[in-house]
Design an enzyme around this catalytic site. Structure first.
Site, short mmCIF file in Angstrom:
data_model
loop_
_atom_site.label_atom_id
_atom_site.label_comp_id
_atom_site.label_asym_id
_atom_site.label_seq_id
_atom_site.Cartn_x
_atom_site.Cartn_y
_atom_site.Cartn_z
N SER A 95 -1.09 -3.84 2.95
CA SER A 95 -0.40 -3.83 1.67
C SER A 95 0.82 -4.73 1.77
O SER A 95 1.37 -4.92 2.86
CB SER A 95 0.05 -2.40 1.32
OG SER A 95 0.97 -2.40 0.24
N TYR A 152 4.35 4.96 4.71
CA TYR A 152 3.32 4.05 4.20
C TYR A 152 3.54 2.62 4.68
O TYR A 152 2.61 1.95 5.15
CB TYR A 152 3.32 4.10 2.67
CG TYR A 152 2.22 3.30 2.03
CD1 TYR A 152 0.90 3.75 2.03
CD2 TYR A 152 2.49 2.08 1.41
CE1 TYR A 152 -0.12 3.01 1.44
CE2 TYR A 152 1.48 1.33 0.81
CZ TYR A 152 0.18 1.80 0.83
OH TYR A 152 -0.82 1.06 0.24
N ALA A 186 5.22 1.55 7.28
CA ALA A 186 4.98 1.45 8.72
C ALA A 186 3.49 1.42 9.03
O ALA A 186 3.03 0.63 9.87
CB ALA A 186 5.63 2.64 9.44
N ILE A 217 -2.18 -3.47 -7.80
CA ILE A 217 -3.56 -3.53 -8.28
C ILE A 217 -3.77 -2.51 -9.39
O ILE A 217 -3.27 -1.38 -9.32
CB ILE A 217 -4.55 -3.25 -7.12
CG1 ILE A 217 -4.29 -4.22 -5.95
CG2 ILE A 217 -5.99 -3.38 -7.62
CD1 ILE A 217 -4.42 -5.68 -6.28
#
Length: 252
Positions: free
Chosen positions: A150, A162, A164, A195
């Site tokens: 991401s 998230y 990391a 997205i």
């Protein structure tokens, strides 16, 4: 890699990006091993792939459980006769600030909340990638492993766990691409931006407009655009140990 009649495993295939990846690869003639912790969620994905004339089987598995992952990937090879690719797509969010001060009281991100995301996003990716590589090497098959990262891998407020995890899975792909090339196995990662999903479609118009303005191309990405990038990586034999940022220019 020729996708027709290749066997590709996809984690988190029950909905969203995972489902679109499966359908896109099915259009190209790939056979699919569909993996999700919620096997009921795989029913529609499997049906749509089967309607395209390809073999697709579903596997309900918690990818954080080592024994279950080992058994699942062994079963996939038994069921299909080979394994040629993996998309490590499964992931979760449990956002929270590292520490937060409210009315003079300081609260902190719990270890349980941190680890819950690391276990799925990072440990699950590691386990599925390891077992895929093992099955490919034992079967004498070349293949490709793709990790879904991401743009948050660069760091994002409220996403210590998230961010990391997504930085780590990108690094894993770079490492695996270099380690496994000797066996004919390539690896790469995709770092999607914002997205369009069921969640973003439910946003208030003003919040959605604000989000879209943050993206230089002026819109959210589509699941199909990520799925097509997956297809490109599988098919292009010279892609290895790289991270593809598919984000409309919003990279942090």
């Amino acid at each position: 890699m020729e996708l027709k009649q290749s066997v590709i495993a996809i984690t988190g295939a029950g909905r969203g990006l995972g489902q679109m990846m499966a359908i896109t690869l099915a259009h190209a003639g790939a056979e699919l091993a569909l993996i999700d912790v919620d096997e009921d969620a795989l029913v529609d994905t499997k049906k749509q792939c089967n309607m395209l004339g390809v073999k697709a089987l579903s596997y309900g598995v918690d990818i954080t459980k080592e024994n279950d992952v080992e058994r699942t990937f062994s079963d996939i090879v038994t069921d299909f006769g080979q394994l040629n690719g993996l998309v490590n797509n499964a992931g979760i969010l449990r956002d929270g600030l590292l520490v937060k001060v409210k009315e003079g009281e300081v609260s902190k991100l719990s270890l349980e909340q941190f680890n819950s995301v690391i276990n799925v996003n990072l440990t699950g990716t590691f386990l599925c990638g390891r077992e895929t590589a093992l099955q490919m090497i034992n079967g004498g098959h070349k293949g490709v492993i793709i990790n879904i990262s991401s743009v948050a891998r660069a760091g994002n407020i409220g996403q210590s766990n998230y961010a990391a995890s997504k930085a780590a899975v990108a690094t894993l792909a770079m490492t695996w691409g270099k380690e496994l090339a000797r066996y004919g196995i390539r690896a790469a990662a995709i770092a999607p931006g914002v997205i369009e999903t069921d969640m973003t479609r439910q946003m208030k118009p003003v919040a959605r407009e604000r989000l879209e303005k943050m993206v230089p191309v002026g819109r959210m990405g589509q699941a199909q655009e990520i799925a097509e990038t997956v297809k490109f990586i599988f098919e292009n034999e010279y892609v290895n140990a790289r991270v593809f940022e598919v984000d409309g220019g919003i990279s942090m």
